[in-house]
Motif scaffolding. Structure first.
Motif, PDB file in Angstrom:
ATOM      1  N   LYS A 171     -34.041  11.809   8.056  1.00 48.85           N
ATOM      2  CA  LYS A 171     -32.735  12.297   8.494  1.00 48.85           C
ATOM      3  C   LYS A 171     -31.629  11.922   7.522  1.00 48.85           C
ATOM      4  O   LYS A 171     -30.610  12.587   7.454  1.00 48.85           O
ATOM      5  CB  LYS A 171     -32.416  11.737   9.889  1.00 48.85           C
ATOM      6  N   ALA A 172     -31.811  10.838   6.783  1.00 48.08           N
ATOM      7  CA  ALA A 172     -30.828  10.447   5.773  1.00 48.08           C
ATOM      8  C   ALA A 172     -31.329  10.917   4.418  1.00 48.08           C
ATOM      9  O   ALA A 172     -31.238  12.093   4.083  1.00 48.08           O
ATOM     10  CB  ALA A 172     -30.609   8.938   5.803  1.00 48.08           C
ATOM     11  N   SER A 173     -31.829  10.048   3.615  1.00 51.49           N
ATOM     12  CA  SER A 173     -32.471  10.379   2.339  1.00 51.49           C
ATOM     13  C   SER A 173     -33.255   9.159   1.894  1.00 51.49           C
ATOM     14  O   SER A 173     -33.013   8.030   2.352  1.00 51.49           O
ATOM     15  CB  SER A 173     -31.444  10.775   1.271  1.00 51.49           C
ATOM     16  N   SER A 174     -34.181   9.365   0.977  1.00 51.14           N
ATOM     17  CA  SER A 174     -35.014   8.255   0.517  1.00 51.14           C
ATOM     18  C   SER A 174     -34.202   7.217  -0.243  1.00 51.14           C
ATOM     19  O   SER A 174     -34.474   6.010  -0.153  1.00 51.14           O
ATOM     20  CB  SER A 174     -36.155   8.779  -0.362  1.00 51.14           C
ATOM     21  N   THR A 175     -33.189   7.664  -1.005  1.00 49.13           N
ATOM     22  CA  THR A 175     -32.371   6.706  -1.758  1.00 49.13           C
ATOM     23  C   THR A 175     -31.495   5.866  -0.827  1.00 49.13           C
ATOM     24  O   THR A 175     -31.332   4.659  -1.035  1.00 49.13           O
ATOM     25  CB  THR A 175     -31.491   7.450  -2.770  1.00 49.13           C
ATOM     26  N   GLN A 176     -30.913   6.499   0.200  1.00 56.61           N
ATOM     27  CA  GLN A 176     -30.120   5.736   1.159  1.00 56.61           C
ATOM     28  C   GLN A 176     -30.999   4.767   1.951  1.00 56.61           C
ATOM     29  O   GLN A 176     -30.589   3.632   2.226  1.00 56.61           O
ATOM     30  CB  GLN A 176     -29.410   6.686   2.115  1.00 56.61           C
ATOM     31  N   TYR A 177     -32.168   5.215   2.303  1.00 57.17           N
ATOM     32  CA  TYR A 177     -33.079   4.352   3.062  1.00 57.17           C
ATOM     33  C   TYR A 177     -33.450   3.119   2.235  1.00 57.17           C
ATOM     34  O   TYR A 177     -33.463   2.000   2.746  1.00 57.17           O
ATOM     35  CB  TYR A 177     -34.330   5.128   3.454  1.00 57.17           C
ATOM     36  N   PHE A 178     -33.767   3.295   0.977  1.00 58.58           N
ATOM     37  CA  PHE A 178     -34.152   2.158   0.142  1.00 58.58           C
ATOM     38  C   PHE A 178     -32.980   1.197  -0.043  1.00 58.58           C
ATOM     39  O   PHE A 178     -33.170  -0.021  -0.066  1.00 58.58           O
ATOM     40  CB  PHE A 178     -34.640   2.654  -1.228  1.00 58.58           C
ATOM     41  N   TRP A 179     -31.767   1.738  -0.159  1.00 60.35           N
ATOM     42  CA  TRP A 179     -30.596   0.882  -0.358  1.00 60.35           C
ATOM     43  C   TRP A 179     -30.264   0.082   0.895  1.00 60.35           C
ATOM     44  O   TRP A 179     -30.101  -1.137   0.842  1.00 60.35           O
ATOM     45  CB  TRP A 179     -29.411   1.731  -0.797  1.00 60.35           C
ATOM     46  N   TYR A 180     -30.181   0.751   2.046  1.00 57.71           N
ATOM     47  CA  TYR A 180     -29.738   0.086   3.258  1.00 57.71           C
ATOM     48  C   TYR A 180     -30.844  -0.686   3.953  1.00 57.71           C
ATOM     49  O   TYR A 180     -30.598  -1.759   4.508  1.00 57.71           O
ATOM     50  CB  TYR A 180     -29.141   1.105   4.238  1.00 57.71           C
ATOM     51  N   ARG A 181     -32.072  -0.147   3.941  1.00 60.35           N
ATOM     52  CA  ARG A 181     -33.144  -0.763   4.719  1.00 60.35           C
ATOM     53  C   ARG A 181     -34.025  -1.696   3.888  1.00 60.35           C
ATOM     54  O   ARG A 181     -34.550  -2.682   4.413  1.00 60.35           O
ATOM     55  CB  ARG A 181     -34.016   0.321   5.352  1.00 60.35           C
ATOM     56  N   LYS A 182     -34.198  -1.421   2.593  1.00 61.57           N
ATOM     57  CA  LYS A 182     -35.063  -2.250   1.761  1.00 61.57           C
ATOM     58  C   LYS A 182     -34.275  -3.276   0.955  1.00 61.57           C
ATOM     59  O   LYS A 182     -34.668  -4.440   0.862  1.00 61.57           O
ATOM     60  CB  LYS A 182     -35.890  -1.366   0.817  1.00 61.57           C
ATOM     61  N   THR A 183     -33.146  -2.845   0.379  1.00 63.21           N
ATOM     62  CA  THR A 183     -32.368  -3.758  -0.455  1.00 63.21           C
ATOM     63  C   THR A 183     -31.481  -4.659   0.399  1.00 63.21           C
ATOM     64  O   THR A 183     -31.570  -5.886   0.330  1.00 63.21           O
ATOM     65  CB  THR A 183     -31.510  -2.965  -1.453  1.00 63.21           C
ATOM     66  N   LEU A 184     -30.602  -4.050   1.204  1.00 66.05           N
ATOM     67  CA  LEU A 184     -29.715  -4.833   2.066  1.00 66.05           C
ATOM     68  C   LEU A 184     -30.391  -5.264   3.353  1.00 66.05           C
ATOM     69  O   LEU A 184     -30.063  -6.304   3.903  1.00 66.05           O
ATOM     70  CB  LEU A 184     -28.455  -4.021   2.398  1.00 66.05           C
ATOM     71  N   ASN A 185     -31.312  -4.433   3.842  1.00 64.52           N
ATOM     72  CA  ASN A 185     -32.025  -4.708   5.096  1.00 64.52           C
ATOM     73  C   ASN A 185     -31.039  -5.002   6.221  1.00 64.52           C
ATOM     74  O   ASN A 185     -31.047  -6.060   6.848  1.00 64.52           O
ATOM     75  CB  ASN A 185     -33.007  -5.860   4.941  1.00 64.52           C
TER      76      ASN A 185
ATOM     77  N   ASP B 232     -44.605   3.542 -10.042  1.00 66.29           N
ATOM     78  CA  ASP B 232     -44.818   4.989 -10.104  1.00 66.29           C
ATOM     79  C   ASP B 232     -45.532   5.425  -8.817  1.00 66.29           C
ATOM     80  O   ASP B 232     -46.664   5.022  -8.569  1.00 66.29           O
ATOM     81  CB  ASP B 232     -45.664   5.352 -11.326  1.00 66.29           C
ATOM     82  N   PRO B 233     -44.871   6.231  -7.986  1.00 66.63           N
ATOM     83  CA  PRO B 233     -43.508   6.756  -8.134  1.00 66.63           C
ATOM     84  C   PRO B 233     -42.455   5.705  -7.812  1.00 66.63           C
ATOM     85  O   PRO B 233     -42.781   4.640  -7.264  1.00 66.63           O
ATOM     86  CB  PRO B 233     -43.478   7.896  -7.120  1.00 66.63           C
ATOM     87  N   LEU B 234     -41.217   6.011  -8.149  1.00 67.68           N
ATOM     88  CA  LEU B 234     -40.128   5.099  -7.830  1.00 67.68           C
ATOM     89  C   LEU B 234     -40.047   4.909  -6.318  1.00 67.68           C
ATOM     90  O   LEU B 234     -40.182   5.865  -5.560  1.00 67.68           O
ATOM     91  CB  LEU B 234     -38.799   5.648  -8.357  1.00 67.68           C
ATOM     92  N   PRO B 235     -39.846   3.681  -5.841  1.00 67.19           N
ATOM     93  CA  PRO B 235     -39.886   3.438  -4.393  1.00 67.19           C
ATOM     94  C   PRO B 235     -38.785   4.154  -3.617  1.00 67.19           C
ATOM     95  O   PRO B 235     -38.917   4.340  -2.405  1.00 67.19           O
ATOM     96  CB  PRO B 235     -39.732   1.913  -4.293  1.00 67.19           C
ATOM     97  N   TRP B 236     -37.681   4.548  -4.292  1.00 64.61           N
ATOM     98  CA  TRP B 236     -36.617   5.273  -3.592  1.00 64.61           C
ATOM     99  C   TRP B 236     -36.728   6.788  -3.747  1.00 64.61           C
ATOM    100  O   TRP B 236     -35.837   7.525  -3.341  1.00 64.61           O
ATOM    101  CB  TRP B 236     -35.243   4.821  -4.082  1.00 64.61           C
TER     102      TRP B 236
END
Length: 554
Positions: free
Chosen positions: A206-220, A184-188
């Motif tokens: 410039k992108a979005s928090s959900t895209q950032y978490f997917w591409y940079r945190k999950t897939l890196n 809390d809060p959700l990381p994305w």
């Protein structure tokens, strides 16, 4: 006394003992002949193929022993649940809604239903009938039909092997997001701070928090496909956990699978019903449902709509992978597989439509939220730029005020105009997303804006896990059944060891290790030079995406 053709006659045997009764023509009891087992039927087929040479007593005895030792489902309901758990997968949730969106909304149901009747039901019935009749896995079943068809069974096992190596990566991503859903809060839901802690990360904004978490945190993702990164240990542990879950589900064959499928087949429906109730109460849900059910009849003349409908039916039912043959091989010989084929086909297609209703209700909420947020930003921009009174500019008079400002203050309006976004609800709804983009970006974007977002996130990714595990159980059964049917392998290794070796081999395969490394597949979509990140050689999130076309099928 005149005997009728079927009168019962008792004769004296040796020592005066009566011999067993003979049934004549007129007996009220029908003549009963024990039905030969399926293994003996296969011997008869083999004997006819070899020119009528009768099998020896040892071979017939081995066939009877194999028939008796064959595991079976506890009841027909377990078999139906296993087929539903295998057929109803991720493609029902993230592929079918995308096809409806791309090919005419409600009009896409026309080719879909036609292909279900023409293609889906007959092929599903064929696989169930072959497995139940031959009572073997895919390799043995096709070899019994004809030795020249053994390669069909081998090919289905090989395809299932490679499929499972990367399909289970989705379950690893599901575990990754599920564990992060308890924060809390959700990381994305928010962008991280920059290195100086003076603001948010520029690329994320410039992108979005959900895209950032997917591409940079999950897939890196690494800066380019040429640069290879190291192993990402946290996703790697999630992948190990996913394989451990698969092993536990298929550990003892039908004994363990028959119990697991009750949960993996029913749990997604419970979550979908909860999401349906929640989705219908969200603001803007009707916009998404109207978009889905509004037919575009001109798409019926599009050949791609028919091709994609046939493809969706084929992959959604899981035809050709050997799983259905393996499931049916554990049935009673008298099981009504025709009825079960119709039931599984109807439930699978109904689930796709039901999941689309849930998806488009949430999709409508997300589109409406983004549309209204865009309007509010335009209103705030014009209010501050022209010193308008707060509350004067509203959504209803926005276009009228814009025209007035453009004609009254042309110079000043021309300076502000490049910063005014073109807000359109239709364009938001027209944004077609499928696969991982829908599951891990669009859904998370909608979830973060809900109340008690942690609860809805946990429910959603738990549903994805049950859907993925159900499909993995079917894929694992398609591989293990031919192995356990092999006398060479099963005579040296117990069932648990065969399952463990198979799981370990798939875990260590190229699909398992490659997907948790830092590098990924990059495909440019559209140029967006203005959104490039400050780092030299780095590509922005808007100009690249990861392609997992094979994962999107089911």
């Amino acid at each position: 006394m005149i005997l009728s053709p079927s009168s019962e006659v008792h004769t004296q045997g040796q020592g005066g003992a009566p011999s067993p009764p003979r049934l004549g023509w007129g007996s009220p009891f029908p003549t009963y002949r024990p039905r030969p087992s399926r293994a003996l039927m296969r011997l008869a087929i083999k004997r006819r193929a070899s020119g009528g040479q009768r099998a020896g007593p040892g071979e017939e005895q081995r066939a009877r022993d194999m028939e008796k030792a064959r595991p079976q489902w506890g009841n027909p309901l377990q078999f139906v649940f296993a087929c539903i758990s295998y057929a109803v997968g991720l493609g029902n949730v993230w592929r079918f809604p995308y096809l409806c969106q791309m090919y005419g909304g409600g009009s896409f149901l026309v080719p879909y239903i036609i292909m279900l009747i023409v293609e889906g039901m007959p092929l599903l019935y064929l696989e169930l009938a072959v497995g139940q009749r031959m009572r073997q896995g895919s390799i043995g079943a096709w070899r019994t039909i004809s030795p020249y068809l053994s390669g069909v069974g081998v090919a289905s096992v090989v395809v299932s092997f490679f499929l499972s190596m990367y399909y289970n990566v989705i379950n690893a991503w599901g575990f990754w997001y599920l564990f992060h859903s308890f924060q809390d809060p959700l990381p994305w839901s928010v962008c991280p701070l920059n290195s100086n802690h003076t603001g948010y990360d520029e690329e994320c904004e410039k992108a979005s928090s959900t895209q950032y978490f997917w591409y940079r945190k999950t897939l890196n993702i690494s800066p380019s496909i040429q640069e290879n990164g190291g192993v990402q240990w946290e996703p790697a542990l999630c992948l190990t956990l996913a394989w451990l879950m698969v092993y536990l589900c298929i550990l003892r064959g039908t004994e363990s699978t028959g119990k697991v499928v009750y949960f993996t087949a029913s749990m997604p429906y419970c979550v979908l019903i909860i999401y349906l109730v929640r989705g219908l109460t969200l603001h803007g849900a009707t916009n998404g449902l109207m978009y889905m059910f509004t037919p575009k009849m001109e798409q019926l003349a599009n050949p791609k709509a028919w091709i994609n409908a046939a493809t969706q039916i084929f992959f959604s039912l899981g035809l050709g992978f050997g799983s259905l043959i393996a499931f049916a091989s554990y049935n009673e010989p008298s099981n009504n597989c025709q009825k079960h084929a119709i039931i599984v086909s109807i439930i699978n297609s109904s689930t796709s439509i039901f999941a689309s209703i849930v998806t488009f209700s949430i999709y409508g909420f997300k589109a409406t939220f983004n549309y209204e947020n865009c309007l509010n930003k335009v209103i705030l921009l014009l209010t501050n730029s022209f010193d308008l009174e707060d509350g004067f500019l509203t959504v209803s008079n926005l276009e009228e005020v814009k025209n007035y400002l453009a004609s009254t203050y042309p110079n000043k309006y021309s300076e502000v105009f490049p910063h005014i976004r073109n807000c359109s609800l239709e364009s938001e709804l027209d944004t077609a997303v499928q696969g991982t983009g829908l599951a891990f970006i669009v859904y998370t974007e909608a979830i973060k804006n809900m109340e008690v977002s942690q609860l809805w996130s946990v429910l959603y990714f738990f549903m994805l896990l049950t859907l993925g595990m159900g499909s993995m159980v079917g894929t694992g059964t398609a591989i293990l059944t031919p192995l356990t049917d092999s006398k060479v392998i099963s005579s040296y290794l117990p069932k648990e060891a065969i399952s463990g070796q198979d799981t370990l081999l798939r875990r260590e395969g190229m699909g398992g290790q490659g997907k948790v490394r830092q590098s990924a597949e990059w495909f440019p979509q559209e140029p967006c030079a203005s959104k490039l990140t400050p780092e030299a050689g780095s590509r922005s999130l808007c100009s690249c995406t990861v392609s997992y076309s094979a994962l999107e099928m089911d």
